[in-house]
Design an enzyme around this catalytic site. Structure first.
Site, PDB file in Angstrom:
ATOM      1  N   GLY A  33       0.834  -1.189   0.000  1.00 52.80           N
ATOM      2  CA  GLY A  33       0.000   0.000   0.000  1.00 52.80           C
ATOM      3  C   GLY A  33       0.870   1.240   0.000  1.00 52.80           C
ATOM      4  O   GLY A  33       2.068   1.179   0.303  1.00 52.80           O
ATOM      5  N   TYR A  34       0.250   2.350  -0.327  1.00 49.44           N
ATOM      6  CA  TYR A  34       0.983   3.601  -0.478  1.00 49.44           C
ATOM      7  C   TYR A  34       0.566   4.606   0.593  1.00 49.44           C
ATOM      8  O   TYR A  34      -0.589   5.012   0.657  1.00 49.44           O
ATOM      9  CB  TYR A  34       0.778   4.163  -1.889  1.00 49.44           C
ATOM     10  CG  TYR A  34       1.464   3.286  -2.899  1.00 49.44           C
ATOM     11  CD1 TYR A  34       2.777   3.528  -3.265  1.00 49.44           C
ATOM     12  CD2 TYR A  34       0.847   2.150  -3.396  1.00 49.44           C
ATOM     13  CE1 TYR A  34       3.445   2.683  -4.132  1.00 49.44           C
ATOM     14  CE2 TYR A  34       1.500   1.300  -4.262  1.00 49.44           C
ATOM     15  CZ  TYR A  34       2.796   1.563  -4.617  1.00 49.44           C
ATOM     16  OH  TYR A  34       3.455   0.718  -5.464  1.00 49.44           O
ATOM     17  N   ILE A  35       1.535   4.981   1.422  1.00 49.17           N
ATOM     18  CA  ILE A  35       1.317   6.011   2.429  1.00 49.17           C
ATOM     19  C   ILE A  35       1.234   7.355   1.737  1.00 49.17           C
ATOM     20  O   ILE A  35       0.490   8.239   2.130  1.00 49.17           O
ATOM     21  CB  ILE A  35       2.458   5.992   3.467  1.00 49.17           C
ATOM     22  CG1 ILE A  35       2.423   4.665   4.233  1.00 49.17           C
ATOM     23  CG2 ILE A  35       2.366   7.176   4.405  1.00 49.17           C
ATOM     24  CD1 ILE A  35       3.626   4.426   5.093  1.00 49.17           C
ATOM     25  N   GLU A  77      -3.230   5.661   1.687  1.00 52.88           N
ATOM     26  CA  GLU A  77      -4.076   6.640   1.002  1.00 52.88           C
ATOM     27  C   GLU A  77      -5.113   6.017   0.081  1.00 52.88           C
ATOM     28  O   GLU A  77      -6.063   6.666  -0.300  1.00 52.88           O
ATOM     29  CB  GLU A  77      -3.212   7.572   0.135  1.00 52.88           C
ATOM     30  CG  GLU A  77      -2.363   8.530   0.889  1.00 52.88           C
ATOM     31  CD  GLU A  77      -1.643   9.504  -0.054  1.00 52.88           C
ATOM     32  OE1 GLU A  77      -1.564   9.262  -1.270  1.00 52.88           O
ATOM     33  OE2 GLU A  77      -1.169  10.523   0.461  1.00 52.88           O
ATOM     34  N   ASN A 119       2.327   0.874  -9.983  1.00 53.89           N
ATOM     35  CA  ASN A 119       1.548   0.329  -8.878  1.00 53.89           C
ATOM     36  C   ASN A 119       0.880   1.402  -8.021  1.00 53.89           C
ATOM     37  O   ASN A 119      -0.239   1.199  -7.554  1.00 53.89           O
ATOM     38  CB  ASN A 119       2.411  -0.589  -8.015  1.00 53.89           C
ATOM     39  CG  ASN A 119       2.583  -1.953  -8.633  1.00 53.89           C
ATOM     40  OD1 ASN A 119       1.631  -2.546  -9.126  1.00 53.89           O
ATOM     41  ND2 ASN A 119       3.795  -2.474  -8.602  1.00 53.89           N
TER      42      ASN A 119
END
Length: 150
Positions: free
Chosen positions: A26-28, A75, A140
């Protein structure tokens, strides 16, 4: 420094003889790109620069508790995929990603290289599909935000 090309898939080879990993990431943040990733029972945080063929990358191992704390800051959607490692000659490995959940049906291949020159002169095997290295929609971090490109 990371030298990488990315492709769609024309034909999936028989995967029964290749090692694989299960990845959750996942992307912070997507600006700058800060990613957390679980690979089987290992955990990492990574920062990547913007770019396509050539990017700066910093990756650091973290523990499960740190991962669980950071995942609250994601996010967008988590990406879940199985990654298969397929030797393709010349010391290169194709990383075939088979995505799940909201990205079900998407398959991509990444190949990492030692240099920009090696990446630029790479001839993909027939089972590789179109080169999407320079198509930001397939990065991604964008897949996590926007899903499969139309």
């Amino acid at each position: 420094m990371e030298f990488q090309r990315k492709f769609l898939v024309n034909q999936v080879p028989d995967l029964s003889n290749y090692s694989n990993q299960y990845i959750t990431q996942g992307y912070i943040s997507t600006d700058p790109i800060i990613r957390i990733r679980q690979v089987d029972d290992q955990y990492f945080v990574a920062m990547k620069s913007f770019g396509h063929l050539v990017r700066e990358k910093f990756r650091m191992p973290i523990n499960k508790e740190q991962f669980e704390s950071l995942e609250k800051k994601i996010e967008s959607h988590f990406i879940r995929k199985s990654r298969y490692f397929i030797p393709i000659g010349d010391g290169l490995t194709a990383k075939l990603d088979i995505y799940e959940e909201y990205l079900d049906g998407l398959l991509t291949i990444e190949v990492n290289f030692e240099s920009r020159t090696q990446a630029e002169h790479f001839s993909a095997p027939e089972w590789f599909g179109p080169d999407i290295t320079h198509d930001s929609r397939y990065r991604n971090n964008n897949l996590a935000k926007f899903g499969i490109p139309e």
